[in-house]
Scaffold this active site. Sequence first.
Site, mmCIF file in Angstrom:
data_model
loop_
_atom_site.group_PDB
_atom_site.id
_atom_site.type_symbol
_atom_site.label_atom_id
_atom_site.label_comp_id
_atom_site.label_asym_id
_atom_site.label_seq_id
_atom_site.Cartn_x
_atom_site.Cartn_y
_atom_site.Cartn_z
ATOM 1 N N HIS A 126 -29.205 14.015 23.641
ATOM 2 C CA HIS A 126 -27.748 12.599 24.257
ATOM 3 C C HIS A 126 -27.733 12.030 24.984
ATOM 4 C CE1 HIS A 126 -27.042 16.477 21.589
ATOM 5 N NE2 HIS A 126 -25.605 15.793 21.817
ATOM 6 N N LYS B 286 -23.019 13.073 29.049
ATOM 7 C CA LYS B 286 -22.744 14.947 29.047
ATOM 8 C C LYS B 286 -22.838 15.942 29.015
ATOM 9 C CE LYS B 286 -24.039 18.007 24.110
ATOM 10 N NZ LYS B 286 -22.364 18.270 24.353
HETATM 11 N N1 LIG Z 1 -18.417 20.265 17.530
HETATM 12 C C1 LIG Z 1 -18.461 19.470 17.406
HETATM 13 O O1 LIG Z 1 -19.324 18.287 16.001
HETATM 14 C C2 LIG Z 1 -18.805 17.954 18.512
HETATM 15 C C3 LIG Z 1 -18.375 18.648 19.848
HETATM 16 N N2 LIG Z 1 -18.428 18.236 21.100
HETATM 17 C C4 LIG Z 1 -17.608 18.268 22.112
HETATM 18 O O2 LIG Z 1 -16.476 17.731 22.575
HETATM 19 C C5 LIG Z 1 -16.132 17.657 23.830
HETATM 20 C C6 LIG Z 1 -15.630 16.768 24.247
HETATM 21 O O3 LIG Z 1 -16.658 15.564 24.060
HETATM 22 P P1 LIG Z 1 -15.987 14.331 23.600
HETATM 23 O O4 LIG Z 1 -15.396 13.863 23.002
HETATM 24 O O5 LIG Z 1 -17.775 13.528 24.136
HETATM 25 O O6 LIG Z 1 -15.778 14.219 25.469
HETATM 26 P P2 LIG Z 1 -15.114 13.154 26.485
HETATM 27 O O7 LIG Z 1 -15.432 12.507 27.570
HETATM 28 O O8 LIG Z 1 -15.146 11.565 25.561
HETATM 29 O O9 LIG Z 1 -13.603 13.323 26.018
HETATM 30 C C7 LIG Z 1 -12.809 14.104 26.574
HETATM 31 C C8 LIG Z 1 -11.170 13.976 26.570
HETATM 32 O O10 LIG Z 1 -10.685 15.912 27.027
HETATM 33 C C9 LIG Z 1 -9.686 15.208 27.921
HETATM 34 N N3 LIG Z 1 -9.115 16.187 28.800
HETATM 35 C C10 LIG Z 1 -9.323 16.539 29.825
HETATM 36 N N4 LIG Z 1 -8.441 17.153 29.823
HETATM 37 C C11 LIG Z 1 -7.387 17.239 28.935
HETATM 38 C C12 LIG Z 1 -6.653 17.540 29.470
HETATM 39 N N5 LIG Z 1 -5.696 18.852 30.472
HETATM 40 N N6 LIG Z 1 -5.274 17.784 28.204
HETATM 41 C C13 LIG Z 1 -6.001 16.778 26.996
HETATM 42 N N7 LIG Z 1 -6.873 16.285 26.599
HETATM 43 C C14 LIG Z 1 -8.229 16.739 28.252
HETATM 44 C C15 LIG Z 1 -9.610 14.037 28.552
HETATM 45 O O11 LIG Z 1 -8.537 12.902 28.417
HETATM 46 P P3 LIG Z 1 -8.867 11.499 29.392
HETATM 47 O O12 LIG Z 1 -9.204 10.399 28.295
HETATM 48 O O13 LIG Z 1 -7.452 11.335 28.966
HETATM 49 O O14 LIG Z 1 -9.815 11.701 30.218
HETATM 50 C C16 LIG Z 1 -10.737 13.293 27.010
HETATM 51 O O15 LIG Z 1 -10.419 12.247 26.470
HETATM 52 C C17 LIG Z 1 -16.982 18.364 24.074
HETATM 53 O O16 LIG Z 1 -17.372 19.348 24.959
HETATM 54 C C18 LIG Z 1 -18.603 17.974 23.126
HETATM 55 O O17 LIG Z 1 -19.830 18.528 23.970
HETATM 56 C C19 LIG Z 1 -18.694 16.917 20.889
HETATM 57 C C20 LIG Z 1 -19.394 15.680 19.561
HETATM 58 C C21 LIG Z 1 -18.659 16.588 18.153
HETATM 59 O O1 LIG Z 2 -21.676 16.145 22.874
HETATM 60 C C1 LIG Z 2 -22.231 15.062 21.666
HETATM 61 O O2 LIG Z 2 -22.257 14.211 21.326
HETATM 62 C C2 LIG Z 2 -21.831 16.346 20.811
HETATM 63 N N1 LIG Z 2 -22.406 17.721 21.349
HETATM 64 C C3 LIG Z 2 -22.245 19.147 20.264
HETATM 65 C C4 LIG Z 2 -23.054 19.797 20.836
HETATM 66 O O3 LIG Z 2 -23.027 19.810 22.469
HETATM 67 O O4 LIG Z 2 -23.967 20.056 20.668
HETATM 68 C C5 LIG Z 2 -21.871 18.707 19.473
HETATM 69 C C6 LIG Z 2 -22.862 17.141 18.653
HETATM 70 O O5 LIG Z 2 -24.654 17.197 19.597
HETATM 71 C C7 LIG Z 2 -22.598 16.239 19.690
#
Ligand SMILES: NC(=O)C1=CN([C@@H]2O[C@H](COP(=O)(O)OP(=O)(O)OC[C@H]3O[C@@H](n4cnc5c(N)ncnc54)[C@H](OP(=O)(O)O)[C@@H]3O)[C@@H](O)[C@H]2O)C=CC1
Ligand SMILES: O=C(O)C1=N[C@H](C(=O)O)C[C@H](O)C1
Length: 246
Positions: free
Chosen positions: A147, A151
């Site tokens: 990743h 991350k």
């Molecule tokens: N299940 C799946 O298929 C996938 C899961 N993931 C997981 O999803 C999670 C997020 O990933 P990603 O989008 O890349 O991360 P980002 O860092 O891009 O986004 C995190 C977001 O959380 C927001 N946030 C933080 N605190 C709060 C709060 N109190 N209230 C509302 N929003 C809040 C932040 O806001 P701000 O922008 O204002 O800082 C930010 O926009 C990770 O754990 C990742 O591993 C990722 C991809 C796929």
């Molecule tokens: O943080 C990411 O980008 C992703 N997080 C998820 C994970 O921890 O497996 C899913 C995907 O790999 C993307």
Amino acid sequence: MVKVIITAPKGKMGSLILKEAAGRPSLDVAGALGRPGADYIGTEICGVKVSGDLEQIIDQCDLVIDFSTVENSMAVLRSCVAHGKGLICGTTGFTDEQEAEFRKAAETIPMMRASNTSYMVNVLSKMLELGARALSGLCDIDILDMHDRKKKDAPSGTAKELGDSMAKAARLSPETDITYHSLRAGDISSTHTVFFTGFGERIEVTHRAYNWECFANGACEAARFMEGKGPGSYTMSDVIAGEMAL
Ligand SMILES: NC(=O)C1=CN([C@@H]2O[C@H](COP(=O)(O)OP(=O)(O)OC[C@H]3O[C@@H](n4cnc5c(N)ncnc54)[C@H](OP(=O)(O)O)[C@@H]3O)[C@@H](O)[C@H]2O)C=CC1
Ligand SMILES: O=C(O)C1=N[C@H](C(=O)O)C[C@H](O)C1
């Protein structure tokens, strides 16, 4: 139609899910939850008003879709339980105690914990179960997740879920029979390789996401699947079961 609230509308995942959900007739996006104090609170994104306080808007939805941070997701979980709302949580990196809190919540609300919402990754998981059953005892099983450098968690949630499902299918221990490796570098987008390594031969199976749209699409499919569901623990395996006739 399922009424959803989407968290983290400025996040990498949250922004894609909001855009995708806003264009789907099966979903009605009732609101978005942003980080309290952020400059975008009170604005509209994709025509959806962003609030900084879930308590103010949660009664407008059936289900919250949350891909954010561990801290925020725990707060969202507790709000969903308090208000009897469903939750799809795609955040990764929870402790065992926090995972237990999600399982407990599933006794009272419709709950989907999904570390990877890509359709292909969930098909891959089924393929790996077969591989693990056929090869356990004959080879080493390793999972490498790659990743981007930002991350937070390692191994990835996906690596852990793939390991758990192979272990369950082949009656192995996910901790001692499977080895996890993580690379965090540059802007690598989600890549998972499972190695079945024998003597004189090896199988490598890889899923590569070129971007994050596959996860956003899967999250919206999961939300549609959750329509009308009662309390319980649902998985992406349930979502793809209809499509794969599993
Ligand atoms: N299940 C799946 O298929 C996938 C899961 N993931 C997981 O999803 C999670 C997020 O990933 P990603 O989008 O890349 O991360 P980002 O860092 O891009 O986004 C995190 C977001 O959380 C927001 N946030 C933080 N605190 C709060 C709060 N109190 N209230 C509302 N929003 C809040 C932040 O806001 P701000 O922008 O204002 O800082 C930010 O926009 C990770 O754990 C990742 O591993 C990722 C991809 C796929
Ligand atoms: O943080 C990411 O980008 C992703 N997080 C998820 C994970 O921890 O497996 C899913 C995907 O790999 C993307």
